[in-house]
Design an enzyme around this catalytic site. Structure first.
Site, PDB file in Angstrom:
ATOM      1  N   ASP A  94      15.349  10.452  42.873  1.00 45.46           N
ATOM      2  CA  ASP A  94      14.515   9.338  43.324  1.00 45.46           C
ATOM      3  C   ASP A  94      15.374   8.080  43.360  1.00 45.46           C
ATOM      4  O   ASP A  94      16.503   8.064  42.889  1.00 45.46           O
ATOM      5  CB  ASP A  94      13.262   9.187  42.463  1.00 45.46           C
ATOM      6  CG  ASP A  94      13.576   8.880  41.015  1.00 45.46           C
ATOM      7  OD1 ASP A  94      14.737   8.567  40.720  1.00 45.46           O
ATOM      8  OD2 ASP A  94      12.667   8.945  40.170  1.00 45.46           O
ATOM      9  N   ASP A 268       6.388  16.177  41.719  1.00 39.87           N
ATOM     10  CA  ASP A 268       7.182  16.119  40.482  1.00 39.87           C
ATOM     11  C   ASP A 268       6.397  15.333  39.453  1.00 39.87           C
ATOM     12  O   ASP A 268       5.565  14.498  39.810  1.00 39.87           O
ATOM     13  CB  ASP A 268       8.518  15.404  40.716  1.00 39.87           C
ATOM     14  CG  ASP A 268       8.350  13.892  40.633  1.00 39.87           C
ATOM     15  OD1 ASP A 268       8.642  13.310  39.565  1.00 39.87           O
ATOM     16  OD2 ASP A 268       7.870  13.284  41.609  1.00 39.87           O
TER      17      ASP A 268
END
EC number: 2.4.2.29
Length: 375
Positions: A94, A268
Site C-alpha cells: 500500500d 486485506d
C-alpha cells in the site's frame, strides 16, 4: 507487456460477485482473495512456509513502515522484498496514505505532498506521489498503490472534495513517475468519503487514466456498515469489468461476503492476526475468546469443522493455558487458525459463485455465525 493480467471467469447470476484469475509476476491468484497483512515484511507470528501451507497466494506489506525501517534502499540491496523476506508468491504494497492519515497530529498535507514525523523517532519526512512510487519500485512488489489522502470519518463535504481532488492529482503524478510497468502494476485509489457524487466522480476520472486495477479506499474508518456497503455498491458500478477491484482494510467474515456480493475481488485486513494475538478466534459458530475461563477444561478444538494445523493438534484448554502463561506459541497457533479460516472462507465463496449459490451460502453462513442479515 503488462505486469498483471485479470481474467473474468464467471459472474454470479443474482449478485455482482465475480470469479476471476489474476496473473502476476509471482504466481496466479484465484479471486475473490483475502490477503494476509505483513506490515513489516512479516505476517506476524507466521513463517512464509506456514503461509503457503494455509493457502495464501498473495500478502500485503506496508510502504510507510518499510521506508522508515529498515529503509527501502536496504531492501533493494537485498534484491527486493520477495528475496528479503523469503516469499516467492505475490506481494501488494500500500502507499502509506492510510498510515500517514492515522498520524493526524504529526502530519501536514500540501498539494506537493505530505510532511510527517516518524512514529518511531519523531524525525521529519516528506512523501510526494513520486517518492511513494520510487519506494515501491525499490521494494519490487507485484502490485503497488498510488499515493492518496484517506479522509477521516466524519468529514464535511468540502474537505472530502478537496481531498478527492488531491488524490486524483497525486494518482496522475504517480502514474507518470512509474516506469517499471512490466513488473509492477500500479492501482488507482478511489476516494470520496461517504459522498456518492464524489465517489462516482473519482472512480470515473481514475478509470479515464486507465490503471491496471482499482482500489476502494477510505472505508472501514468508522462509518456504519450499511453506509460502507452502499458506497462499495456504488463504486464498483463505475469500475471496469476487466480490471481487478480491491477493497482496502476490510476483512471480517461478514464484510468479505458482503464485499464479494458487491463485486470486489481483493481484500486485506490486520483483523485476523491482531485479534488472534489477543486470544480471539473465528469459528464457524462465531467469534470465540479462547482465553476466557469457560475453556479451561474444554478439550475440543477451536472449531470442530476446521482442519487447520491448530485444530487438528491442540485443544481450547491448551491454547487458553498458553495465553494465560504468556507463551509465544499462543499467538502462533491462534494466528494460523484465523488466517486459515478466512482463506478457507474465500475458497468456499469462490465455490459458491461457481455453483451460482452465493446468496444461499451467505444465508447459511450468517445464520450459523450469528450475524443478522440486514444488508
Amino acid at each position: 507487456m503488462a505486469a498483471i493480467k485479470y481474467r473474468l471467469i464467471k459472474k454470479d447470476s443474482r449478485t455482482n460477485a465475480r470469479l476471476g484469475i489474476l496473473e502476476t509476476p509471482h504466481g496466479v491468484i484465484e479471486t475473490p482473495v483475502f490477503m494476509p497483512v505483513g506490515t513489516q515484511a512479516t505476517v506476524k507470528a507466521m513463517t512464509p512456509e506456514e503461509l503457503k501451507e494455509i493457502g495464501a497466494t498473495i500478502i500485503l506489506s506496508n510502504t510507510y513502515h518499510l521506508y522508515l525501517r529498515p529503509g527501502h534502499k536496504i531492501i533493494e540491496k537485498a534484491g527486493g522484498l520477495h528475496r528479503f523476506m523469503n516469499w516467492d508468491r505475490a506481494i501488494l504494497t500500500d502507499s502509506g496514505g492510510f498510515q500517514i492519515f492515522s498520524l493526524s497530529s504529526l502530519r501536514k498535507i500540501k498539494e506537493e505532498g505530505v510532511e510527517f514525523r516518524s512514529h518511531i523517532d519523531g524525525s521529519k519526512h516528506f512523501f510526494t506521489p513520486e517518492k511513494v512510487i520510487e519506494i515501491q519500485n525499490a521494494l519490487g512488489s507485484d502490485i503497488i498503490m498510488s499515493f492518496d489522502e484517506c479522509a477521516p470519518y466524519p468529514a464535511d463535504y468540502e474537505y472530502v472534495k478537496n481531498s478527492m481532488e488531491l488524490t486524483i492529482k497525486w494518482a496522475e503524478r504517480g502514474k507518470k513517475a512509474h516506469k517499471n510497468t512490466e513488473k509492477q502494476a500500479l492501482f488507482g485509489i478511489v476516494q470520496g468519503g461517504i459522498y456518492e457524487d464524489l465517489r462516482k466522480e473519482c472512480a470515473q476520472r481514475l478509470v479515464e487514466m486507465d490503471f491496471p486495477g482499482y482500489s476502494i479506499g477510505g472505508l472501514s474508518v468508522g462509518e456504519p456498515k450499511n453506509v460502507m456497503y452502499d458506497i462499495v455498491d456504488l463504486t464498483t458500478e463505475y469500475l471496469p469489468e476487466n480490471k481487478p477491484r480491491y477493497l482496502m482494510g476490510v476483512g471480517s467474515p461478514d464484510d468479505l461476503i458482503e464485499g464479494v456480493i458487491r463485486g470486489v475481488d481483493m481484500f486485506d485486513c490486520v483483523l485476523p492476526t491482531r485479534i488472534a494475538r489477543n486470544g480471539t478466534v473465528f469459528t464457524s459458530k462465531g467469534k470465540l475468546i479462547v482465553r476466557d475461563a469457560p475453556y479451561a477444561e474444554d478439550f475440543s478444538p477451536l472449531d470442530e469443522e476446521c482442519d487447520c494445523y491448530t485444530c487438528k493438534n491442540y485443544s481450547r484448554a491448551y491454547i487458553r493455558h498458553l495465553f494465560k502463561a504468556n507463551e509465544i506459541l499462543a499467538a502462533r497457533l491462534a494466528t494460523i487458525h484465523n488466517l486459515y479460516f478466512l482463506i478457507k472462507l474465500m475458497e468456499r465463496i469462490r465455490e459458491a459463485i461457481r455453483q451460482d449459490r452465493l446468496l444461499e451460502f451467505k444465508k447459511q453462513f450468517f445464520k450459523k455465525y450469528g450475524y443478522k442479515e440486514e444488508y
